[in-house]
Design a protein around this motif. Structure first.
Motif, short mmCIF file in Angstrom:
data_model
loop_
_atom_site.label_atom_id
_atom_site.label_comp_id
_atom_site.label_asym_id
_atom_site.label_seq_id
_atom_site.Cartn_x
_atom_site.Cartn_y
_atom_site.Cartn_z
N ALA A 136 -0.07 -27.67 27.38
CA ALA A 136 0.92 -27.57 28.45
C ALA A 136 2.23 -26.96 27.93
O ALA A 136 3.22 -27.64 27.73
N THR A 137 2.19 -25.65 27.73
CA THR A 137 3.40 -24.92 27.36
C THR A 137 3.68 -23.86 28.41
O THR A 137 2.77 -23.46 29.16
N LEU A 138 4.90 -23.41 28.43
CA LEU A 138 5.27 -22.36 29.37
C LEU A 138 4.50 -21.08 29.08
O LEU A 138 4.06 -20.39 30.00
N GLY A 139 4.28 -20.81 27.80
CA GLY A 139 3.51 -19.62 27.42
C GLY A 139 2.07 -19.69 27.89
O GLY A 139 1.53 -18.72 28.43
N TYR A 140 1.44 -20.83 27.68
CA TYR A 140 0.05 -21.01 28.09
C TYR A 140 -0.09 -20.89 29.61
O TYR A 140 -0.98 -20.21 30.12
N LEU A 141 0.82 -21.54 30.32
CA LEU A 141 0.81 -21.48 31.79
C LEU A 141 0.97 -20.05 32.28
O LEU A 141 0.19 -19.56 33.09
N SER A 142 1.98 -19.37 31.77
CA SER A 142 2.26 -18.01 32.25
C SER A 142 1.15 -17.02 31.88
O SER A 142 0.79 -16.16 32.69
N ALA A 143 0.57 -17.16 30.69
CA ALA A 143 -0.53 -16.27 30.31
C ALA A 143 -1.73 -16.47 31.23
O ALA A 143 -2.38 -15.50 31.64
N ASN A 144 -2.01 -17.71 31.58
CA ASN A 144 -3.13 -17.98 32.48
C ASN A 144 -2.83 -17.52 33.90
O ASN A 144 -3.72 -17.01 34.59
N LEU A 145 -1.62 -17.71 34.35
CA LEU A 145 -1.24 -17.20 35.67
C LEU A 145 -1.42 -15.68 35.71
O LEU A 145 -1.94 -15.13 36.68
N TRP A 146 -1.00 -15.02 34.65
CA TRP A 146 -1.13 -13.55 34.56
C TRP A 146 -2.60 -13.15 34.65
O TRP A 146 -2.97 -12.26 35.42
N GLU A 147 -3.44 -13.81 33.86
CA GLU A 147 -4.87 -13.48 33.84
C GLU A 147 -5.55 -13.78 35.17
O GLU A 147 -6.56 -13.17 35.49
N ASN A 148 -5.00 -14.70 35.95
CA ASN A 148 -5.58 -15.05 37.24
C ASN A 148 -4.97 -14.25 38.39
O ASN A 148 -5.16 -14.60 39.55
N GLY A 149 -4.23 -13.21 38.06
CA GLY A 149 -3.73 -12.31 39.09
C GLY A 149 -2.40 -12.67 39.71
O GLY A 149 -1.97 -12.03 40.67
N HIS A 150 -1.72 -13.67 39.17
CA HIS A 150 -0.42 -14.09 39.71
C HIS A 150 0.70 -13.37 38.97
O HIS A 150 1.63 -13.98 38.45
N ARG A 151 0.62 -12.06 38.95
CA ARG A 151 1.55 -11.26 38.14
C ARG A 151 2.97 -11.26 38.70
O ARG A 151 3.92 -11.29 37.92
N GLN A 152 3.11 -11.26 40.00
CA GLN A 152 4.46 -11.32 40.57
C GLN A 152 5.10 -12.67 40.25
O GLN A 152 6.28 -12.74 39.91
N TRP A 164 -5.03 -21.19 44.12
CA TRP A 164 -4.43 -22.17 43.22
C TRP A 164 -5.46 -23.06 42.53
O TRP A 164 -5.31 -23.38 41.36
N ARG A 165 -6.51 -23.45 43.23
CA ARG A 165 -7.52 -24.34 42.62
C ARG A 165 -8.18 -23.68 41.41
O ARG A 165 -8.30 -24.27 40.35
N ARG A 166 -8.63 -22.46 41.59
CA ARG A 166 -9.27 -21.73 40.49
C ARG A 166 -8.29 -21.55 39.34
O ARG A 166 -8.64 -21.74 38.17
N THR A 167 -7.06 -21.22 39.66
CA THR A 167 -6.03 -21.04 38.64
C THR A 167 -5.79 -22.33 37.88
O THR A 167 -5.71 -22.34 36.65
N GLU A 197 -11.53 -30.30 37.92
CA GLU A 197 -11.73 -30.19 39.38
C GLU A 197 -11.66 -31.56 40.05
O GLU A 197 -11.15 -31.70 41.16
N GLN A 198 -12.15 -32.59 39.37
CA GLN A 198 -12.13 -33.94 39.94
C GLN A 198 -10.70 -34.46 40.11
O GLN A 198 -10.40 -35.16 41.08
N ILE A 199 -9.81 -34.11 39.19
CA ILE A 199 -8.40 -34.49 39.32
C ILE A 199 -7.81 -33.85 40.56
O ILE A 199 -7.09 -34.49 41.33
N ILE A 200 -8.12 -32.58 40.77
CA ILE A 200 -7.63 -31.87 41.95
C ILE A 200 -8.14 -32.56 43.21
O ILE A 200 -7.37 -32.84 44.14
N GLU A 201 -9.43 -32.85 43.25
CA GLU A 201 -10.02 -33.52 44.41
C GLU A 201 -9.38 -34.88 44.66
O GLU A 201 -9.12 -35.25 45.81
N ARG A 256 0.31 -29.70 44.66
CA ARG A 256 0.19 -28.78 43.52
C ARG A 256 1.20 -29.14 42.43
O ARG A 256 0.87 -29.13 41.24
N TYR A 257 2.42 -29.48 42.83
CA TYR A 257 3.43 -29.87 41.85
C TYR A 257 3.00 -31.13 41.10
O TYR A 257 3.11 -31.19 39.86
N GLN A 258 2.49 -32.12 41.80
CA GLN A 258 2.06 -33.37 41.16
C GLN A 258 0.90 -33.13 40.19
O GLN A 258 0.83 -33.73 39.12
#
Length: 116
Positions: free
Chosen positions: A78-94, A34-37, A45-49, A64-66
């Motif tokens: 921050a669009t659904l398309g941008y999020l899903s395309a990046n999830l796909w590229e990061n291997g979160h295909r399911q 999730w962090r890399r994604t 990264e600093q926001i995550i930390e 993660r939700y916050q």
């Protein structure tokens, strides 16, 4: 293996902001990478930390939700398309497949506009 079908393509082309249910589902199922994604969708990264440091007792799913909610409020991408395309590229295909099913159901349940 999940193939990119028409529902997934439609999701990736969506320019709407993701709603709470999409963010909750993403937060629940991004897994160990999730962090890399999140960094790949533009979250610093600093926001995550900071979220991890400030919320040590919160379940990781809630953190993660916050973080995703913060991204939604503060990113131009921050669009659904941008999020899903990046999830796909990061291997979160399911996960993208599940989001596409949710998106398809939403579109099927929309009321058609009546022509006047």
């Amino acid at each position: 293996m999940v193939e990119k079908d028409n529902d997934i393509v439609s999701l990736m082309e969506c320019t709407s902001k993701p709603t709470r249910k999409y963010l909750l589902h993403t937060a629940a199922y991004t897994g160990r990478t999730w962090r890399r994604t999140f960094v790949n969708i533009g979250i610093d990264e600093q926001i995550i930390e900071n979220y991890l440091y400030e919320n040590p007792r919160e379940p990781i799913r809630e953190i993660r939700y916050q973080i995703l909610l913060d991204w939604l409020r503060n990113s131009e991408n921050a669009t659904l398309g941008y999020l899903s395309a990046n999830l796909w590229e990061n291997g979160h295909r399911q996960l993208v497949n599940e989001l596409a099913s949710m998106y398809r159901e939403e579109r099927l349940n929309e009321e058609p506009e009546l022509e006047l």
